[in-house]
Scaffold this motif. Structure first.
Motif, mmCIF file in Angstrom:
data_model
loop_
_atom_site.group_PDB
_atom_site.id
_atom_site.type_symbol
_atom_site.label_atom_id
_atom_site.label_comp_id
_atom_site.label_asym_id
_atom_site.label_seq_id
_atom_site.Cartn_x
_atom_site.Cartn_y
_atom_site.Cartn_z
ATOM 1 N N THR A 193 -7.169 23.639 -33.527
ATOM 2 C CA THR A 193 -6.266 22.826 -32.719
ATOM 3 C C THR A 193 -4.862 22.760 -33.315
ATOM 4 N N ARG A 194 -4.756 22.605 -34.612
ATOM 5 C CA ARG A 194 -3.436 22.459 -35.251
ATOM 6 C C ARG A 194 -2.544 23.667 -34.972
ATOM 7 N N PHE A 195 -3.127 24.840 -35.049
ATOM 8 C CA PHE A 195 -2.347 26.063 -34.857
ATOM 9 C C PHE A 195 -2.028 26.266 -33.369
ATOM 10 N N ALA A 196 -2.998 25.940 -32.527
ATOM 11 C CA ALA A 196 -2.760 26.002 -31.080
ATOM 12 C C ALA A 196 -1.641 25.042 -30.689
ATOM 13 N N ALA A 197 -1.566 23.905 -31.347
ATOM 14 C CA ALA A 197 -0.526 22.924 -31.036
ATOM 15 C C ALA A 197 0.860 23.492 -31.329
ATOM 16 N N VAL A 198 0.996 24.203 -32.433
ATOM 17 C CA VAL A 198 2.292 24.801 -32.769
ATOM 18 C C VAL A 198 2.646 25.873 -31.743
ATOM 19 N N SER A 199 1.674 26.695 -31.365
ATOM 20 C CA SER A 199 1.918 27.726 -30.362
ATOM 21 C C SER A 199 2.301 27.113 -29.022
ATOM 22 N N LEU A 200 1.542 26.103 -28.593
ATOM 23 C CA LEU A 200 1.819 25.457 -27.308
ATOM 24 C C LEU A 200 3.191 24.802 -27.317
ATOM 25 N N HIS A 201 3.545 24.178 -28.422
ATOM 26 C CA HIS A 201 4.878 23.579 -28.534
ATOM 27 C C HIS A 201 5.957 24.636 -28.323
ATOM 28 N N SER A 202 5.791 25.811 -28.937
ATOM 29 C CA SER A 202 6.794 26.873 -28.794
ATOM 30 C C SER A 202 6.846 27.387 -27.361
ATOM 31 N N LEU A 203 5.703 27.454 -26.709
ATOM 32 C CA LEU A 203 5.653 27.896 -25.310
ATOM 33 C C LEU A 203 6.409 26.921 -24.408
ATOM 34 N N VAL A 204 6.150 25.638 -24.574
ATOM 35 C CA VAL A 204 6.798 24.611 -23.750
ATOM 36 C C VAL A 204 8.310 24.621 -23.981
ATOM 37 N N LYS A 205 8.688 24.828 -25.223
ATOM 38 C CA LYS A 205 10.107 24.814 -25.591
ATOM 39 C C LYS A 205 10.900 25.911 -24.874
ATOM 40 N N HIS A 206 10.238 27.023 -24.600
ATOM 41 C CA HIS A 206 10.927 28.160 -23.979
ATOM 42 C C HIS A 206 10.612 28.306 -22.485
#
Length: 315
Positions: A14-27
């Motif tokens: 989950t922790r790593f998915a959260a970082v990926s999802l954050h980057s996706l939302v940001k862009h």
């Protein structure tokens, strides 16, 4: 119209998915609508909440619990081990996306150990034609001699065409129309050939000749054989050398720039700081063990390349 994006994870990722999802939302383009579906089994309510909070007005985060019944034919056997190391059911989830989500004729899948540096809608806009999916060549292993031998001599696949499954633009309608899951289950249960990256190797085998190759910027992977790409659209921290364990890898800063903007930063930073040289040495040994596994499979007279030639398997 929404742009469907999928992650398939186990709860401990989950922790790593959260970082990926954050980057996706940001862009994500604020003028477009996105639906991110996270496929898992037994994800905790706390982690669901953590990931839900990363959504935005136009990026909707949903969850899907995949059933044991659906996965029952996939057994914990050595030929289904990821990188010859361990068994994890979550690597197979992506193969079921087209059948599970019939409302989508097309979808994007990305691994959770990724960073998105561009609008994922651009990836979704890929014209697939009659191809089954689009992906990038596996640069993390493509130039490793042992893995070249594995691809050509164990799988019987043109090494220049072998793709990485950490990013896929899926032609979901074609997957359904052509019975991909039936073909996968037939191969898995009838032949259960030994391999290093089970989901990836099955995709390469079943879809050979029907794969659209995308520019490497959409699946940039740290490796020792090619220079770091400038302005990668998507980074995939494939294999063993993760930025939360190693500091001296390509694309290190991209991960931490995004991690700092999530609630998991202190936890991730502590993991990096506390990861010992002994543990890093063990990770390097895992890579060596993977290469040893490929050597044994290459020499096996009953490896998949030999079997499919002998009995003329058609898919």
């Amino acid at each position: 119209m929404t742009i469907p994006v999928f992650y398939c994870i186990s709860d401990d990722y989950t922790r790593f998915a959260a970082v990926s999802l954050h980057s996706l939302v940001k862009h994500a383009d604020p003028a477009k609508d996105y639906t991110v579906t996270i496929i898992s089994q037994n994800m905790s309510a706390e982690h669901r909440q953590d990931l839900s909070e990363l959504g935005s007005k136009n990026v909707h985060v949903k969850f899907f619990e995949i059933s044991d019944k659906l996965l029952a034919p996939i057994q914990n056997r050595k030929e289904n081990y990821l990188r010859a190391e361990f068994f994890t059911m979550s690597i197979f989830y992506r193969l079921f996306i087209p059948d599970l989500f019939k409302e989508y004729d097309k979808a994007v899948y990305i691994d959770s150990d990724t960073i998105v540096n561009d609008d994922i809608a651009k990836l979704y806009a890929t014209e697939l034609g009659d191809k089954l999916f689009a992906a990038c060549a596996d640069s993390s292993i493509r130039y490793v001699p042992e893995m070249q031998a594995y691809i050509s001599d164990s799988l019987g696949i043109d090494r220049s065409q072998y793709i990485n499954s950490g990013m896929l633009v899926l032609n979901c309608k074609a997957f359904r129309d052509e019975g991909f899951i039936d073909k996968f289950m037939e191969l898995l249960t009838t032949y259960h050939f030994d391999c290093i990256a089970p989901d990836q190797d099955y995709l390469n085998e079943i879809c050979e000749g029907r794969i659209l190759h995308l520019d490497a910027t959409w699946d940039a992977m740290p490796n020792d054989h090619t220079p770091e790409l400038a302005n990668p659209s998507l980074i995939h921290y494939n294999l063993f050398f993760k930025p939360w364990h190693f500091k001296d890898i390509q694309y290190f800063d991209y991960f931490w720039e995004n991690a700092k903007e999530t609630k998991f930063y202190p936890e991730l930073k502590a993991e990096l700081d506390n990861y010992t040289d002994q543990q890093r040495a063990r990770d390097r040994e895992k890579l060596a063990e993977m290469l040893l596994k490929q050597d044994s499979v290459v020499k096996d007279p009953n490896n998949w390349a030999h079997v499919k030639k002998r009995i003329k398997v058609t898919l």
